[in-house]
Every structure is written in structure tokens, then in C-alpha cells.
Scaffold this active site. Structure first.
Site, PDB file in Angstrom:
ATOM      1  N   GLU A   1       0.889  -1.227   0.002  1.00 61.24           N
ATOM      2  CA  GLU A   1       0.069   0.115  -0.066  1.00 61.24           C
ATOM      3  C   GLU A   1       0.889   1.241   0.164  1.00 61.24           C
ATOM      4  O   GLU A   1       0.573   2.352  -0.663  1.00 61.24           O
ATOM      5  CB  GLU A   1      -0.973   0.058   1.087  1.00 61.24           C
TER       6      GLU A   1
ATOM      7  N   LYS B   1       3.700   3.714 -10.414  1.00 59.48           N
ATOM      8  CA  LYS B   1       2.242   3.606  -9.266  1.00 59.48           C
ATOM      9  C   LYS B   1       1.296   3.237 -10.643  1.00 59.48           C
ATOM     10  O   LYS B   1       0.238   2.419 -10.138  1.00 59.48           O
ATOM     11  CB  LYS B   1       2.267   5.007  -9.015  1.00 59.48           C
TER      12      LYS B   1
HETATM   13  N1  HSE Z   1       9.172  10.527  -4.429  1.00 52.99           N
HETATM   14  C1  HSE Z   1       7.618   9.977  -4.263  1.00 52.99           C
HETATM   15  C2  HSE Z   1       6.683  11.051  -4.392  1.00 52.99           C
HETATM   16  C3  HSE Z   1       7.504   9.545  -2.812  1.00 52.99           C
HETATM   17  O1  HSE Z   1       7.205  12.436  -4.331  1.00 52.99           O
HETATM   18  O2  HSE Z   1       5.359  10.795  -4.574  1.00 52.99           O
HETATM   19  C4  HSE Z   1       6.348   8.736  -2.521  1.00 52.99           C
HETATM   20  O3  HSE Z   1       6.345   7.668  -3.335  1.00 52.99           O
END
Ligand code: HSE
Length: 397
Positions: free
Chosen positions: A119, A195
């Protein structure tokens, strides 16, 4: 189930997880070892707990849950494989590892008594993966668009809201602990892409090789682009999208020049947001902090808690072989700022709109297919050009 944890990584997120477990002081959840890389760094940890060798955690029979919060996707993959093979469950926040290697873990996903939960890898504190797995699995998925990177959104908020210079905004995102160790991953859209691939697995049951997905970031954003958007009352947001196109879906990462009617327009700073469309639930917007120590550590902690009750993702659609196709063509209306007239001429724009020239660059708007955009992606990056989605033609799906 009692969780004896081996924590691997003690950076921004690792320290947050350690703090949350310590605050809880629950005898059912203990951190037995903390594995770190740097032997010289001073740490506020009981010396007996620290180790420097991954295998010291992975070979420890008392540890039944490995919590991995490191940057290196190759090391994360080694940890995940060995943990699962040796019967330990894994909680990971490593989006690149999960996005790229998920199919390699297929043999473990049907449940051998262990589970891999992540998650914390996607959208920080927004409970998106478990919701896609459990709650939204009852609905027919229509589309998903989201702001999935907190650093990029923080930068865009600063440059649009405060007129801050891009470089300064990026430095602040680093100082605040939002950015990746290599911040190019944040601004190039690659982190958003990882993601998005994870979200596609849990929403559509389909894994897509990230290297095949169109991905454009904000690294070439210049004041001219900000001025253009602001003059139209618009803002730019770096977005990941899985949208219907024909009988399937198309997937892409792109800066989106949007007006206030889009819910993502209102998402500021390190916040992320996901706009989901389901056939039954219609539009739903989930928003929350997407980066930073405690927001991400909270998501990791919720996976630790989920393991105490034996939870694992079921991957119903993914393991059953979703029939969905995600390679659909899509026509996008685009804003392009480029110094190269050749790009405008040869890109394959089908609907040419505005063309302005000033200070040695062109500002151009037009319609283009995703496949043509993919074809010129490298040229766009290398020529310092900036593109942003401005919309879709009505009826284009
Ligand atoms: N570097 C990522 C961001 C960290 O700025 O969203 C969280 O996944």
C-alpha cells in the site's frame, strides 16, 4: 498472528515506520532487526538491533515479516524473492520493484501462506490498493486519472502558486523528504508510471510493461508554459491515466493543463489524488498526502496491521487472466512548446490549432494520436520541448 519484523531501510520512511511501531508498544508487533547500508552513520537505535547484511534478516527464522523501505529496486527484488521463498511475508514501499517485477512473483501470489503487500508504494497515505482489490472489485471499472507523485505536485504548486523557480521548488521537495534519492524519477514521470502500472494490476487485473507506456514529465517545464496556462486560468498537473479507448483502455503519463472543473486542479503541494469512474459508483475522488515520512509510514503500518489478521491481496482479476486490452489508441489534444519546427511538421498532428512564435520557440496546439506521440517522445525530451494534455475530443473513446 504475531509479527516479528525485520525492517530493511532506515531512511525517511523507515524511521517513520520504526516510530509508529514504537509508539504502539504492542507486544504482538515487534521489530527484531533493522538492516541499514551505511555503517558509519550514527543512529538512534539500540546497537543490538542494527545489522548491515540483508541475509541476516532474511535467514532469521524468528522474523516472519520483512518490511522493506529502500530505494534500490534490484536489492528490493532480491529481498522480496528470498523472503517469500523462505516463507516470510513482505511489506514493500518499492513501487519500481513492484511495477517491474510483479509477474515474476506470480507463483507466490496465489497464497502459500505468505503475502506481499505494498500500500505504501502508491499514493502515500491514500488507501487505494486495498480499496481497488476489495471495494471497487464489485464494480465495472471505467477509468482512472490521478496525481500520483507528491514531489512533482509540490513543484507545480510552488511554481504556479508562488511563482517560485522550478529548481528551488525541486530543492524544497528534496529537503522536505518527498523526492526520490534520484529526483529525476519524480519529475520525468517514471515514478508516476510505476504507480500507474500497480493501479492497473489492481483495477483492471492487467500488468503492462512500464517500458511500453507513453510517459512524459515536467522536467522541461519553462516559465513560458506556466504563463500560457495561467493566462487561460489553468494549472498544470502531472497525471497518470488509464482511460477507455474503443473496447480496451489506453494508459499514459502526461502533464495535464486543466481548468478548475477538473478535481485534480484543486490538489496542491505533496497531496495526491485518484479520480475513479466505476459503472455503478460513478465518479469517486480519493485524495491525501502522497509523499513524506508519516503519510507513507502510515500506509506501511496499515499493511503490517493487515498481516496481523492474515490479509493478502487476492489478485482475482490478475490471476484469472483479465481479458482487458491496454494498448488502445487515443487522440489527445496537446499543448506543445518547442524550439523545433521539424517536430511540429513531422509529428503527425491531425488537428492543428494555434501556432505562435516568440523568443525562439513555438507554441502550438493540436490533436495527435498516442502512438504518434510515443514515436516522437525521445525527440521531445531531447529538444527540451514541453507537452501537456489539454483535453480530448468529445466522443473520442
Ligand atoms: N518521491 C515520491 C513522491 C515518494 O514524491 O511521490 C512517494 O512515493
Amino acid at each position: 498472528m504475531k509479527q516479528t519484523i525485520g525492517l530493511i531501510g532506515f531512511g525517511v520512511v523507515g524511521q517513520g515506520v520504526y516510530e509508529l511501531v514504537s509508539r504502539r508498544s504492542d507486544p504482538g508487533i515487534t521489530i527484531k532487526k533493522v538492516c541499514v547500508r551505511d555503517r558509519l552513520k550514527k543512529r538512534s537505535l539500540t546497537p543490538g538491533k542494527i545489522c548491515y547484511d540483508l541475509d541476516e534478516v532474511l535467514d532469521d527464522d524468528e522474523i516472519n515479516l520483512v518490511v522493506e523501505v529502500i530505494n534500490d529496486p534490484d536489492a528490493a527484488c532480491y529481498i522480496a524473492e528470498k523472503a517469500l521463498i523462505t516463507g516470510k511475508s513482505l511489506v514493500s514501499a518499492n513501487k519500481k520493484m513492484v511495477a517491474e517485477r510483479l509477474p515474476a512473483f506470480r507463483k507466490f501470489l496465489a497464497g502459500n501462506g505468505t503475502a506481499m503487500l505494498y500500500e505504501g508504494s502508491t499514493c502515500g497515505s491514500i488507501p487505494i490498493i486495498r480499496n481497488l482489490e476489495e471495494y471497487y472489485s464489485n464494480d465495472i471499472f471505467g477509468s482512472l486519472s490521478g496525481i500520483l507523485n507528491g514531489s512533482a505536485n509540490y513543484i507545480l504548486s510552488r511554481v504556479f502558486g508562488d511563482g517560485m523557480a522550478y529548481k528551488e521548488a525541486l530543492s524544497q521537495a528534496q529537503l522536505l523528504g518527498f523526492a526520490e534519492a534520484d529526483p529525476r524519477l519524480d519529475v520525468s514521470g517514471e515514478d508516476t508510471l510505476s504507480k500507474l502500472v500497480i493501479l492497473a494490476v489492481h483495477s483492471l487485473g492487467k500488468w503492462v510493461d512500464p517500458s511500453t507506456v507513453f510517459c512524459s514529465g515536467i522536467q522541461n517545464l519553462r516559465p513560458a508554459d506556466i504563463q500560457y496556462a495561467a493566462s487561460l486560468g489553468m494549472k498544470i498537473r502531472l497525471t497518470g491515466n488509464i482511460l477507455r479507448s474503443g473496447k480496451g483502455f489506453s494508459m499514459f503519463v502526461i502533464p495535464w493543463m486543466m481548468n478548475r472543473d477538473n478535481p485534480l486542479y484543486h490538489v496542491e503541494n505533496e497531496y495526491n489524488a485518484v479520480v475513479l469512474e466505476g459503472e455503478q459508483c460513478s465518479r469517486q475522488v480519493l485524495t491525501g498526502k502522497g509523499a513524506g515520512r508519516m503519510p507513507t509510514a502510515t500506509a506501511v503500518m496499515s499493511d503490517i496491521d493487515a498481516r496481523t489478521s492474515g490479509y493478502g491481496y487476492r489478485y482475482r482479476k490478475f490471476l484469472n487472466g483479465s481479458g482487458v486490452e491496454i494498448n488502445g489508441e487515443k487522440f489527445l489534444n496537446i499543448y506543445l512548446r518547442t524550439g523545433s519546427e521539424e517536430i511540429i511538421r513531422s509529428a503527425g498532428f491531425v488537428k492543428k490549432g494555434d501556432l505562435r512564435k516568440s523568443n525562439g520557440y513555438y507554441i502550438f496546439t493540436g490533436g495527435i494520436s498516442l502512438s504518434n506521440l510515443t514515436r516522437i517522445r525521445k525527440q521531445l525530451d531531447e529538444s527540451g520541448s514541453f507537452i501537456a494534455l489539454t483535453g480530448f475530443d468529445a466522443g473520442d473513446d
